[in-house]
Design a protein around this motif. Structure first.
Motif, PDB file in Angstrom:
ATOM      1  N   LEU A  64       0.834  -1.202   0.000  1.00  0.00           N
ATOM      2  CA  LEU A  64       0.000   0.000   0.000  1.00  0.00           C
ATOM      3  C   LEU A  64       0.872   1.256   0.000  1.00  0.00           C
ATOM      4  O   LEU A  64       0.595   2.220  -0.714  1.00  0.00           O
ATOM      5  N   SER A  65       1.947   1.225   0.769  1.00  0.00           N
ATOM      6  CA  SER A  65       2.851   2.376   0.860  1.00  0.00           C
ATOM      7  C   SER A  65       3.520   2.686  -0.470  1.00  0.00           C
ATOM      8  O   SER A  65       3.858   3.839  -0.754  1.00  0.00           O
ATOM      9  N   LYS A  66       3.709   1.652  -1.282  1.00  0.00           N
ATOM     10  CA  LYS A  66       4.375   1.818  -2.583  1.00  0.00           C
ATOM     11  C   LYS A  66       3.372   1.953  -3.732  1.00  0.00           C
ATOM     12  O   LYS A  66       3.754   1.901  -4.889  1.00  0.00           O
ATOM     13  N   ASN A  67       2.096   2.114  -3.394  1.00  0.00           N
ATOM     14  CA  ASN A  67       1.027   2.198  -4.398  1.00  0.00           C
ATOM     15  C   ASN A  67       1.008   0.988  -5.318  1.00  0.00           C
ATOM     16  O   ASN A  67       0.727   1.097  -6.511  1.00  0.00           O
ATOM     17  N   TYR A  97      -0.419  -2.993  -6.199  1.00  0.00           N
ATOM     18  CA  TYR A  97      -1.708  -3.682  -6.117  1.00  0.00           C
ATOM     19  C   TYR A  97      -1.742  -4.619  -4.915  1.00  0.00           C
ATOM     20  O   TYR A  97      -0.764  -5.298  -4.617  1.00  0.00           O
ATOM     21  N   VAL A  98      -2.879  -4.625  -4.240  1.00  0.00           N
ATOM     22  CA  VAL A  98      -3.150  -5.574  -3.162  1.00  0.00           C
ATOM     23  C   VAL A  98      -4.482  -6.239  -3.487  1.00  0.00           C
ATOM     24  O   VAL A  98      -5.245  -5.744  -4.313  1.00  0.00           O
ATOM     25  N   SER A  99      -4.754  -7.334  -2.829  1.00  0.00           N
ATOM     26  CA  SER A  99      -5.996  -8.057  -3.118  1.00  0.00           C
ATOM     27  C   SER A  99      -7.216  -7.266  -2.650  1.00  0.00           C
ATOM     28  O   SER A  99      -7.130  -6.403  -1.771  1.00  0.00           O
ATOM     29  N   MET A 100      -8.333  -7.596  -3.246  1.00  0.00           N
ATOM     30  CA  MET A 100      -9.587  -6.967  -2.840  1.00  0.00           C
ATOM     31  C   MET A 100      -9.892  -7.302  -1.392  1.00  0.00           C
ATOM     32  O   MET A 100     -10.442  -6.479  -0.660  1.00  0.00           O
TER      33      MET A 100
END
Length: 75
Positions: free
Chosen positions: A36-39, A41-44
């Motif tokens: 998240l800090s690096k913009n 993608y993370v899972s929904m």
């Protein structure tokens, strides 16, 4: 298009919270916080946990922004 979590970080600042606090209350891993800090993608699933923990809508934590390349092509 790319994702930006600037809205999430502003929300944490407004609520006087740290990333570690978010990790704890949302039950997400430190690697998810790093992404998240690096913009990245993370899972929904991660995004849903963040929204539930903060009692926020998805649009309160994420936004889509055009890539620089896309912006120059539009001009």
């Amino acid at each position: 298009m790319r994702v930006s979590y600037k809205k999430l970080w502003k929300l944490l600042i407004d609520r006087d919270m740290k990333k570690r606090d978010l990790q704890t209350i949302a039950g997400i891993s430190s690697s998810s916080i790093a992404k998240l800090s690096k913009n990245e993608y993370v899972s929904m699933d991660v995004l849903v946990k963040v929204c539930v923990a903060l009692k926020a809508d998805i649009s309160d934590v994420i936004e889509l922004v055009p890539d620089e390349k896309e912006e120059s092509e539009d001009k």
